[in-house]
Motif scaffolding. Structure first.
Motif, PDB file in Angstrom:
ATOM      1  N   LYS A  20       0.854  -1.344  -0.007  1.00  0.00           N
ATOM      2  CA  LYS A  20       0.063  -0.032  -0.026  1.00  0.00           C
ATOM      3  C   LYS A  20       0.779   1.328  -0.140  1.00  0.00           C
ATOM      4  N   THR A  21       1.843   1.248   0.824  1.00  0.00           N
ATOM      5  CA  THR A  21       2.763   2.492   0.940  1.00  0.00           C
ATOM      6  C   THR A  21       3.470   2.524  -0.504  1.00  0.00           C
ATOM      7  N   SER A  22       4.176   1.486  -1.057  1.00  0.00           N
ATOM      8  CA  SER A  22       4.536   1.689  -2.263  1.00  0.00           C
ATOM      9  C   SER A  22       3.602   2.078  -3.488  1.00  0.00           C
ATOM     10  N   LEU A  23       2.450   1.623  -3.424  1.00  0.00           N
ATOM     11  CA  LEU A  23       1.493   2.249  -4.455  1.00  0.00           C
ATOM     12  C   LEU A  23       1.243   3.684  -4.320  1.00  0.00           C
ATOM     13  N   TRP A  24       1.190   4.020  -2.906  1.00  0.00           N
ATOM     14  CA  TRP A  24       1.005   5.658  -2.647  1.00  0.00           C
ATOM     15  C   TRP A  24       2.206   6.415  -3.092  1.00  0.00           C
ATOM     16  N   THR A  25       3.196   5.921  -2.795  1.00  0.00           N
ATOM     17  CA  THR A  25       4.344   6.581  -3.319  1.00  0.00           C
ATOM     18  C   THR A  25       4.621   6.714  -4.787  1.00  0.00           C
ATOM     19  N   GLY A  26       4.486   5.498  -5.663  1.00  0.00           N
ATOM     20  CA  GLY A  26       4.291   5.292  -6.852  1.00  0.00           C
ATOM     21  C   GLY A  26       3.530   6.433  -7.572  1.00  0.00           C
ATOM     22  N   SER A  27       2.146   6.586  -6.867  1.00  0.00           N
ATOM     23  CA  SER A  27       1.180   7.148  -7.546  1.00  0.00           C
ATOM     24  C   SER A  27       1.555   8.853  -7.363  1.00  0.00           C
ATOM     25  N   ILE A  28       2.117   8.873  -5.934  1.00  0.00           N
ATOM     26  CA  ILE A  28       2.406  10.436  -5.882  1.00  0.00           C
ATOM     27  C   ILE A  28       3.344  10.800  -6.972  1.00  0.00           C
ATOM     28  N   ILE A  29       4.505  10.130  -7.160  1.00  0.00           N
ATOM     29  CA  ILE A  29       5.628  10.384  -8.096  1.00  0.00           C
ATOM     30  C   ILE A  29       5.095  10.365  -9.479  1.00  0.00           C
ATOM     31  N   LEU A  30       4.158   9.431  -9.785  1.00  0.00           N
ATOM     32  CA  LEU A  30       3.575   9.551 -11.093  1.00  0.00           C
ATOM     33  C   LEU A  30       2.700  10.906 -11.346  1.00  0.00           C
ATOM     34  N   LEU A  31       1.873  11.071 -10.309  1.00  0.00           N
ATOM     35  CA  LEU A  31       1.225  12.444 -10.472  1.00  0.00           C
ATOM     36  C   LEU A  31       1.855  13.524 -10.716  1.00  0.00           C
ATOM     37  N   ILE A  32       3.214  13.621  -9.952  1.00  0.00           N
ATOM     38  CA  ILE A  32       4.070  14.898 -10.049  1.00  0.00           C
ATOM     39  C   ILE A  32       4.625  14.764 -11.343  1.00  0.00           C
ATOM     40  N   VAL A  33       5.065  13.891 -11.784  1.00  0.00           N
ATOM     41  CA  VAL A  33       5.755  13.801 -13.209  1.00  0.00           C
ATOM     42  C   VAL A  33       4.637  14.129 -14.246  1.00  0.00           C
ATOM     43  N   ILE A  34       3.432  13.768 -14.140  1.00  0.00           N
ATOM     44  CA  ILE A  34       2.209  14.152 -15.113  1.00  0.00           C
ATOM     45  C   ILE A  34       1.997  15.584 -14.972  1.00  0.00           C
ATOM     46  N   LEU A  58      12.324  17.184 -12.864  1.00  0.00           N
ATOM     47  CA  LEU A  58      12.145  16.069 -13.478  1.00  0.00           C
ATOM     48  C   LEU A  58      13.274  15.059 -13.304  1.00  0.00           C
ATOM     49  N   LEU A  59      14.444  15.934 -13.381  1.00  0.00           N
ATOM     50  CA  LEU A  59      15.839  15.258 -13.504  1.00  0.00           C
ATOM     51  C   LEU A  59      16.202  14.499 -12.104  1.00  0.00           C
ATOM     52  N   THR A  60      15.592  15.360 -11.086  1.00  0.00           N
ATOM     53  CA  THR A  60      15.959  14.634  -9.802  1.00  0.00           C
ATOM     54  C   THR A  60      14.983  13.676  -9.456  1.00  0.00           C
ATOM     55  N   ILE A  61      13.976  13.605  -9.883  1.00  0.00           N
ATOM     56  CA  ILE A  61      12.905  12.337  -9.737  1.00  0.00           C
ATOM     57  C   ILE A  61      13.750  11.266 -10.796  1.00  0.00           C
ATOM     58  N   TRP A  62      14.209  11.502 -11.910  1.00  0.00           N
ATOM     59  CA  TRP A  62      14.693  10.336 -12.689  1.00  0.00           C
ATOM     60  C   TRP A  62      15.833  10.098 -11.649  1.00  0.00           C
ATOM     61  N   PHE A  63      16.726  10.787 -11.374  1.00  0.00           N
ATOM     62  CA  PHE A  63      17.992  10.150 -10.514  1.00  0.00           C
ATOM     63  C   PHE A  63      17.505   9.441  -9.363  1.00  0.00           C
ATOM     64  N   LEU A  64      16.815   9.828  -8.720  1.00  0.00           N
ATOM     65  CA  LEU A  64      16.293   9.343  -7.298  1.00  0.00           C
ATOM     66  C   LEU A  64      15.555   7.886  -7.566  1.00  0.00           C
ATOM     67  N   THR A  65      14.750   7.744  -8.671  1.00  0.00           N
ATOM     68  CA  THR A  65      14.132   6.403  -9.029  1.00  0.00           C
ATOM     69  C   THR A  65      14.785   5.713 -10.099  1.00  0.00           C
ATOM     70  N   ASN A  66      15.759   5.819 -10.780  1.00  0.00           N
ATOM     71  CA  ASN A  66      16.435   5.090 -11.562  1.00  0.00           C
ATOM     72  C   ASN A  66      17.401   3.976 -10.957  1.00  0.00           C
ATOM     73  N   LYS A  67      17.690   2.808 -11.379  1.00  0.00           N
ATOM     74  CA  LYS A  67      18.397   1.706 -10.818  1.00  0.00           C
ATOM     75  C   LYS A  67      19.535   1.361 -11.649  1.00  0.00           C
ATOM     76  N   HIS A  68      19.806   2.078 -12.723  1.00  0.00           N
ATOM     77  CA  HIS A  68      20.840   1.776 -13.828  1.00  0.00           C
ATOM     78  C   HIS A  68      22.453   2.332 -13.204  1.00  0.00           C
ATOM     79  N   TRP A  69      23.351   1.786 -13.830  1.00  0.00           N
ATOM     80  CA  TRP A  69      24.778   2.200 -13.154  1.00  0.00           C
ATOM     81  C   TRP A  69      24.911   3.685 -14.005  1.00  0.00           C
TER      82      TRP A  69
END
Length: 158
Positions: free
Chosen positions: A6-20, A70-81
Motif C-alpha cells: 500500500k505504501t509503495s502504491l501510494w509513493t508510486g502514485s504520488i511520483i507519477l502524479l508529480i511527473v504528469i 524531473l531530473l531529480t525524480i529520474w535520478f532518485l528512482t533510476n536503478k541503472h549504473w
C-alpha cells in the motif's frame, strides 16, 4: 506485507502524479497579467525584480525548476549504473535556478561552469543520501519480481 504494498502504491502514485503535472507548470506564467510588476498571492508578494514584469520572472523561474524537478525524480528512482551522469545537468539547472532567483545576476543563462563545481559537490552529497534511502526499496521491488519469476518458472537441477 500488505502495508508495504500500500505504501509503495501510494509513493508510486504520488511520483507519477508529480511527473504528469510538472510540465503544466511551464504554462503558469500565462495566467499572470502581462504588465504587472508585483503580484499578490496567498504566499506573499512576487516581485519582477530584474525582469521587471512578474510574468517574465515566473517564466524564467519555472523554466529552470521544471527540468530540475524531473531530473531529480529520474535520478532518485533510476536503478541503472549510468544514473550518476544525471548529477551534472541537475547541478547546472540548480545553479541557473539560483541565478534566476538572485536579482543581482544580469544574465541568468550566462553561467561560468567553474561556479557549478561547489554546488555540484553539495548536490551530490544530498542526492546520494536520498538515493541511499530509496535504493533499499528499489532493490526490494527488483528482488520481489525475481523471486516471483523463479516461483512461476522453477529451474530444474540435474
Amino acid at each position: 506485507m500488505k502495508s508495504n504494498k500500500k505504501t509503495s502504491l501510494w509513493t508510486g502514485s504520488i511520483i507519477l502524479l508529480i511527473v504528469i503535472i510538472t510540465p503544466y507548470l511551464l504554462y503558469i506564467h500565462q495566467s499572470i497579467p502581462d504588465s504587472i510588476e508585483n503580484y499578490e498571492t496567498i504566499f506573499g508578494v512576487i516581485k519582477g525584480g530584474h525582469y521587471i514584469r512578474v510574468q517574465t520572472y515566473i517564466y524564467f523561474l519555472l523554466s529552470k525548476f521544471v527540468p530540475l524537478l524531473l531530473l531529480t525524480i529520474w535520478f532518485l528512482t533510476n536503478k541503472h549504473w549510468w544514473v550518476h551522469a544525471i548529477i551534472i545537468p541537475i547541478s547546472v539547472y540548480l545553479f541557473q535556478l539560483f541565478s534566476v532567483i538572485n536579482d543581482s545576476e544580469k544574465y541568468a543563462d550566462e553561467v561560468d561552469f567553474i561556479y557549478t563545481v561547489p554546488i555540484t559537490a553539495i548536490v551530490v552529497v544530498i542526492l546520494y543520501f536520498l538515493r541511499s534511502k530509496l535504493a533499499i526499496y528499489i532493490q526490494a521491488v527488483d528482488l520481489k519480481k525475481e523471486m516471483e519469476e523463479n516461483m512461476k518458472n522453477p529451474k530444474k537441477i540435474g
